[in-house]
Design a protein around this motif. Structure first.
Motif, PDB file in Angstrom:
ATOM      1  N   LYS A  71       0.833  -1.201   0.000  1.00  6.14           N
ATOM      2  CA  LYS A  71       0.000   0.000   0.000  1.00  6.14           C
ATOM      3  C   LYS A  71       0.870   1.255   0.000  1.00  6.14           C
ATOM      4  CE  LYS A  71      -3.458   1.691   2.783  1.00  6.14           C
ATOM      5  NZ  LYS A  71      -4.204   1.662   4.040  1.00  6.14           N
ATOM      6  N   VAL A  72       1.886   1.221   0.867  1.00  6.85           N
ATOM      7  CA  VAL A  72       2.767   2.388   0.965  1.00  6.85           C
ATOM      8  C   VAL A  72       3.502   2.607  -0.353  1.00  6.85           C
ATOM      9  CG1 VAL A  72       4.625   3.433   2.298  1.00  6.85           C
ATOM     10  CG2 VAL A  72       3.061   1.866   3.412  1.00  6.85           C
ATOM     11  N   MET A  73       3.924   1.506  -0.978  1.00  8.13           N
ATOM     12  CA  MET A  73       4.647   1.625  -2.242  1.00  8.13           C
ATOM     13  C   MET A  73       3.786   2.301  -3.294  1.00  8.13           C
ATOM     14  SD  MET A  73       6.763  -1.853  -2.773  1.00  8.13           S
ATOM     15  CE  MET A  73       7.940  -2.399  -1.559  1.00  8.13           C
ATOM     16  N   GLN A  74       2.509   1.906  -3.314  1.00  6.07           N
ATOM     17  CA  GLN A  74       1.642   2.477  -4.341  1.00  6.07           C
ATOM     18  C   GLN A  74       1.436   3.972  -4.134  1.00  6.07           C
ATOM     19  OE1 GLN A  74      -1.200  -0.565  -4.067  1.00  6.07           O
ATOM     20  NE2 GLN A  74      -0.331  -1.679  -5.787  1.00  6.07           N
ATOM     21  N   THR A  75       1.388   4.415  -2.874  1.00  8.77           N
ATOM     22  CA  THR A  75       1.231   5.862  -2.671  1.00  8.77           C
ATOM     23  C   THR A  75       2.549   6.596  -2.867  1.00  8.77           C
ATOM     24  OG1 THR A  75       1.291   5.297  -0.351  1.00  8.77           O
ATOM     25  CG2 THR A  75      -0.796   6.102  -1.192  1.00  8.77           C
ATOM     26  N   VAL A  76       3.630   6.048  -2.330  1.00  8.18           N
ATOM     27  CA  VAL A  76       4.917   6.735  -2.462  1.00  8.18           C
ATOM     28  C   VAL A  76       5.342   6.790  -3.921  1.00  8.18           C
ATOM     29  CG1 VAL A  76       7.387   6.563  -1.991  1.00  8.18           C
ATOM     30  CG2 VAL A  76       5.768   6.256  -0.155  1.00  8.18           C
ATOM     31  N   GLY A  77       5.248   5.650  -4.576  1.00  5.27           N
ATOM     32  CA  GLY A  77       5.756   5.576  -5.950  1.00  5.27           C
ATOM     33  C   GLY A  77       5.015   6.495  -6.890  1.00  5.27           C
ATOM     34  N   SER A  78       3.700   6.610  -6.715  1.00  3.76           N
ATOM     35  CA  SER A  78       2.977   7.402  -7.692  1.00  3.76           C
ATOM     36  C   SER A  78       2.562   8.757  -7.129  1.00  3.76           C
ATOM     37  CB  SER A  78       1.743   6.627  -8.153  1.00  3.76           C
ATOM     38  OG  SER A  78       0.918   6.386  -7.044  1.00  3.76           O
ATOM     39  N   GLY A  79       2.753   8.944  -5.846  1.00  4.11           N
ATOM     40  CA  GLY A  79       2.259  10.162  -5.225  1.00  4.11           C
ATOM     41  C   GLY A  79       3.264  11.287  -5.134  1.00  4.11           C
ATOM     42  N   ILE A  80       4.105  11.213  -4.133  1.00  2.00           N
ATOM     43  CA  ILE A  80       4.948  12.371  -3.815  1.00  2.00           C
ATOM     44  C   ILE A  80       5.984  12.643  -4.905  1.00  2.00           C
ATOM     45  CG2 ILE A  80       6.363  13.436  -2.062  1.00  2.00           C
ATOM     46  CD1 ILE A  80       5.219  11.296  -0.099  1.00  2.00           C
ATOM     47  N   PHE A  81       6.713  11.624  -5.284  1.00  8.19           N
ATOM     48  CA  PHE A  81       7.732  11.838  -6.305  1.00  8.19           C
ATOM     49  C   PHE A  81       7.383  11.039  -7.547  1.00  8.19           C
ATOM     50  CE2 PHE A  81       9.839  10.971  -2.165  1.00  8.19           C
ATOM     51  CZ  PHE A  81       9.944  12.291  -1.757  1.00  8.19           C
ATOM     52  N   LYS A  82       7.195  11.722  -8.650  1.00  2.00           N
ATOM     53  CA  LYS A  82       6.934  11.001  -9.888  1.00  2.00           C
ATOM     54  C   LYS A  82       8.285  10.779 -10.565  1.00  2.00           C
ATOM     55  CE  LYS A  82       3.618   9.922 -13.076  1.00  2.00           C
ATOM     56  NZ  LYS A  82       3.785   8.492 -13.028  1.00  2.00           N
ATOM     57  N   LEU A  83       8.734   9.547 -10.517  1.00  2.00           N
ATOM     58  CA  LEU A  83      10.050   9.254 -11.067  1.00  2.00           C
ATOM     59  C   LEU A  83       9.922   8.272 -12.221  1.00  2.00           C
ATOM     60  CD1 LEU A  83      12.028   8.564  -7.785  1.00  2.00           C
ATOM     61  CD2 LEU A  83      12.144  10.616  -9.163  1.00  2.00           C
ATOM     62  N   SER A  84      10.808   8.400 -13.176  1.00  2.00           N
ATOM     63  CA  SER A  84      10.862   7.381 -14.222  1.00  2.00           C
ATOM     64  C   SER A  84      11.711   6.232 -13.688  1.00  2.00           C
ATOM     65  CB  SER A  84      11.486   7.967 -15.478  1.00  2.00           C
ATOM     66  OG  SER A  84      12.873   8.107 -15.286  1.00  2.00           O
ATOM     67  N   PRO A  85      11.596   5.032 -14.289  1.00  2.00           N
ATOM     68  CA  PRO A  85      12.377   3.917 -13.753  1.00  2.00           C
ATOM     69  C   PRO A  85      13.884   4.221 -13.683  1.00  2.00           C
ATOM     70  CG  PRO A  85      10.739   3.095 -15.266  1.00  2.00           C
ATOM     71  CD  PRO A  85      10.659   4.594 -15.337  1.00  2.00           C
ATOM     72  N   VAL A  86      14.407   4.918 -14.676  1.00  2.00           N
ATOM     73  CA  VAL A  86      15.849   5.190 -14.649  1.00  2.00           C
ATOM     74  C   VAL A  86      16.210   6.148 -13.516  1.00  2.00           C
ATOM     75  CG1 VAL A  86      17.807   6.112 -15.935  1.00  2.00           C
ATOM     76  CG2 VAL A  86      16.122   4.727 -17.110  1.00  2.00           C
ATOM     77  N   THR A  87      15.397   7.189 -13.333  1.00  2.00           N
ATOM     78  CA  THR A  87      15.708   8.096 -12.225  1.00  2.00           C
ATOM     79  C   THR A  87      15.483   7.398 -10.884  1.00  2.00           C
ATOM     80  OG1 THR A  87      13.543   9.084 -12.585  1.00  2.00           O
ATOM     81  CG2 THR A  87      15.431  10.358 -13.306  1.00  2.00           C
ATOM     82  N   ALA A  88      14.517   6.483 -10.845  1.00  2.00           N
ATOM     83  CA  ALA A  88      14.299   5.722  -9.615  1.00  2.00           C
ATOM     84  C   ALA A  88      15.555   4.923  -9.271  1.00  2.00           C
ATOM     85  CB  ALA A  88      13.115   4.781  -9.773  1.00  2.00           C
ATOM     86  N   LEU A  89      16.177   4.376 -10.305  1.00  2.00           N
ATOM     87  CA  LEU A  89      17.412   3.615 -10.098  1.00  2.00           C
ATOM     88  C   LEU A  89      18.471   4.503  -9.457  1.00  2.00           C
ATOM     89  CD1 LEU A  89      18.630   0.789 -10.931  1.00  2.00           C
ATOM     90  CD2 LEU A  89      19.633   1.980 -12.852  1.00  2.00           C
ATOM     91  N   VAL A  90      18.595   5.725  -9.974  1.00  5.08           N
ATOM     92  CA  VAL A  90      19.579   6.665  -9.434  1.00  5.08           C
ATOM     93  C   VAL A  90      19.243   7.006  -7.979  1.00  5.08           C
ATOM     94  CG1 VAL A  90      20.496   9.002  -9.640  1.00  5.08           C
ATOM     95  CG2 VAL A  90      20.095   7.651 -11.691  1.00  5.08           C
TER      96      VAL A  90
END
Lengths: 217, 349
Positions: free
Chosen positions: B234-253
């Motif tokens: 649940k937390v992943m779904q809110t964090v991942g799409s909510g506060i920071f919108k990151l692309s997979p590559v930037t997420a890797l960084v």
């Protein structure tokens, strides 16, 4: 466990490349077909028309395969929608190219001598815009920063095609050589059909440049 | 044994909430963008958190131990409980909260209650590290972002192949991040119980000793793992799409930069290597993975030319440095009072 997709993605890379090759071929066949028609090589024209019809169904088939693979293997979740949208829009170009040759084949428009070079020029510009769009799309997958170069070229060819289209129509309606009004309208119709190829190439190009901006990290 | 388990439960609860919240810092974007399945992420995360906790958890815990040696099990129970409740409360308030800051506050609360002097040098080392860690993360993210960008642009890699490399990268970096999280943060969860540990060292076939602390950390690691598996989706779904919108590559960084930060503040072997070569070593201090992530995202924003810099978030982090420990200390003090005078338990000796 997500599989190591490299073999699947490699396979799909090849399929996307071969799809784009078909689009490119469609653009070339379109030009060759119109050239043959204008030069009165009817048999050769019909051959090109059959070829482009085959290419059109092959391209459709390829596009469906790509779509299915992108979804079943869960590839590029971030840009999947963009890629599919792009490929589907490009497909419109193949359809139009085929349709134009089909209209030529069915309606056999009578093109007066003094308009032939203009028609040829228009077909060349449209075909060129398709060629540059395909290059831009290929680059989109590999060197996203280079896309704008090709986008500019497509814009250029579309603009040129617009000019030629307008001149052609003016010539048609100002000419005393074409006597019947219906003939004039027929010429206008084909002018617009040929120019439509570059128009669609341009609108796909607009999408391409937006997707390219989105893809930059 | 039942008493022991009861008193450990607050630590395990803290571990559970750490797992539920902090796994999202590592795998949040990967899962919410569907690059990695939640199941895969949860399994990898749990395994590596436990390994990190057991293998490399001692360093950062030791620093907490120096801040205040909670010496009664009932006291440790309250300290961990107060920290857990503070985290819960701050999370509800939507602040990027840190178990590290909550536990430090709670320990200080215990120090006050028991009349133990708080080591100012330890405290300043810890607080200094909190301020430094997001900055370090930002720096790492800034450098890594430029490096990866250059790499991608010069390699002319196909979108699809980049996608598959990014997935593999997210898994590897996620495993490293989980290891670092376990190593750095297990002290928060189980550190206060070390002096009151009910376990005995076990010698495994005479080859190595499974110390009582490691057993404690294993238990804490498992609690974190359960938190990851049971609640982090649940937390992943809110964090991942909510506060920071990151692309997979930037997420890797972001994940790599944050994990490096957590790792540097947790690795005993790196610490020993640097000190033995007379180099300045990173203090081994539990830091906040959430704040490291915020730091990394800021680093990327700066690398992209300073657009979308979220000053509100920066303000919230600084607020967290002050509010979390104070709230937690006050809560601990009050709870210890009740434990001692109502439930008649020794909370210190």
């Amino acid at each position: 466990m997500p599989k190591i997709f490299s073999s699947k993605s490699k396979q799909l890379e090849t399929e996307i490349d071969s799809y784009l090759d078909r689009v490119n071929t469609a653009g070339l066949l379109f030009l060759e077909g119109i050239k043959a028609y204008i030069e009165g090589k009817t048999e050769y024209f019909e051959k090109k028309y059959i070829e482009i019809s085959d290419i059109e169904s092959e391209a459709d088939e390829k596009r469906r395969e790509i779509k299915q693979k992108l979804y079943t293997y869960m590839l590029i979740p971030e840009s999947r929608g963009d890629v599919l949208g792009l490929l589907e829009n490009i497909d419109d170009i193949v359809d139009i190219c085929e349709k134009v040759l089909e209209q030529f084949s069915i309606e056999t428009p009578e093109i007066p001598e003094f308009l032939k070079s203009d028609f040829l020029k228009l077909a060349e510009l449209s075909s060129k815009s398709v060629e540059e769009l395909v290059k831009g799309t290929q680059v989109f997958f590999r060197q996203v920063n280079m896309v704008s170069n090709y986008v500019n070229k497509v814009h250029f060819y579309e603009h040129e095609a617009d000019d030629v289209e307008e001149q052609l129509k003016r010539k048609v309606f100002a000419s005393a050589e074409i006597e019947k009004f219906s003939h004039k309208v027929h010429m206008r119709y084909f002018t617009e059909k040929i120019a439509a190829v570059s128009d669609v190439a341009e609108s796909v190009c607009e999408r391409l440049s937006v997707y390219a901006i989105k893809r930059r990290i | 044994m039942l008493t022991v388990l009861f008193f450990l439960s607050s630590g395990l609860f803290l571990g559970w909430s750490l797992g539920a919240n902090d796994a999202a810092n590592i795998f949040g974007t990967a899962v919410s963008t569907k690059m990695i399945k939640f199941r895969t992420a949860a399994i990898i995360c749990s395994i590596f958190v436990i390994i990190g906790a057991v293998v490399s958890g001692a360093g950062a815990s030791h620093t907490l131990g120096k801040l205040g040696e909670v010496n009664e099990l009932a006291g440790a129970f309250i300290v961990a409980l107060a920290a857990a409740l503070t985290v819960l409360w701050m999370t509800k308030a939507g602040l990027p909260v840190s178990t590290s800051q909550a536990i430090v506050g709670a320990i200080i609360g215990w120090n006050f209650f028991s009349g133990t002097a708080t080591s100012i040098s330890s405290l300043s080392k810890i607080v200094g590290t909190w301020v430094f860690s997001p900055i370090l993360s930002a720096l790492f993210a800034f450098l890594l972002f430029h490096l990866i960008k250059k790499l991608i642009e010069s390699s002319n890699i196909h979108l699809l192949r980049l996608d598959s490399y990014t997935r593999i990268g997210l898994l590897i970096v996620g495993a490293f991040g989980s290891y670092s999280l376990g190593a750095n943060n297990i002290g928060n969860v189980m550190g206060v119980f070390i002096n009151a540990s009910p376990f005995q060292d076990i010698s495994v076939a005479g080859i190595f000793t499974f110390t009582s602390v490691q057993q404690l950390f294993l238990l804490g690691g498992i609690a974190i793992g359960i938190g990851v598996i049971s609640y982090s989706k649940k937390v992943m779904q809110t964090v991942g799409s909510g506060i920071f919108k990151l692309s997979p590559v930037t997420a890797l960084v972001v994940v790599l930069a944050s994990s490096l930060t957590l790792f540097l503040f947790a690795s005993q072997s790196l610490h020993d290597f640097l000190t033995s070569n007379h180099l300045p070593a990173f203090p081994l201090v539990p830091v906040s993975s959430s704040q490291a992530v915020v730091g990394s995202v800021m680093g990327i924003s700066i690398a992209k030319g300073g657009r979308n810099l979220n000053f509100k978030k920066l303000g919230q982090i600084s607020l967290g440095w002050v509010v979390t420990p104070i709230a937690s200390a006050i809560l601990t003090y009050i709870a210890l009072f009740f434990m001692q005078n109502v439930f008649l338990q020794n909370v210190y000796h």
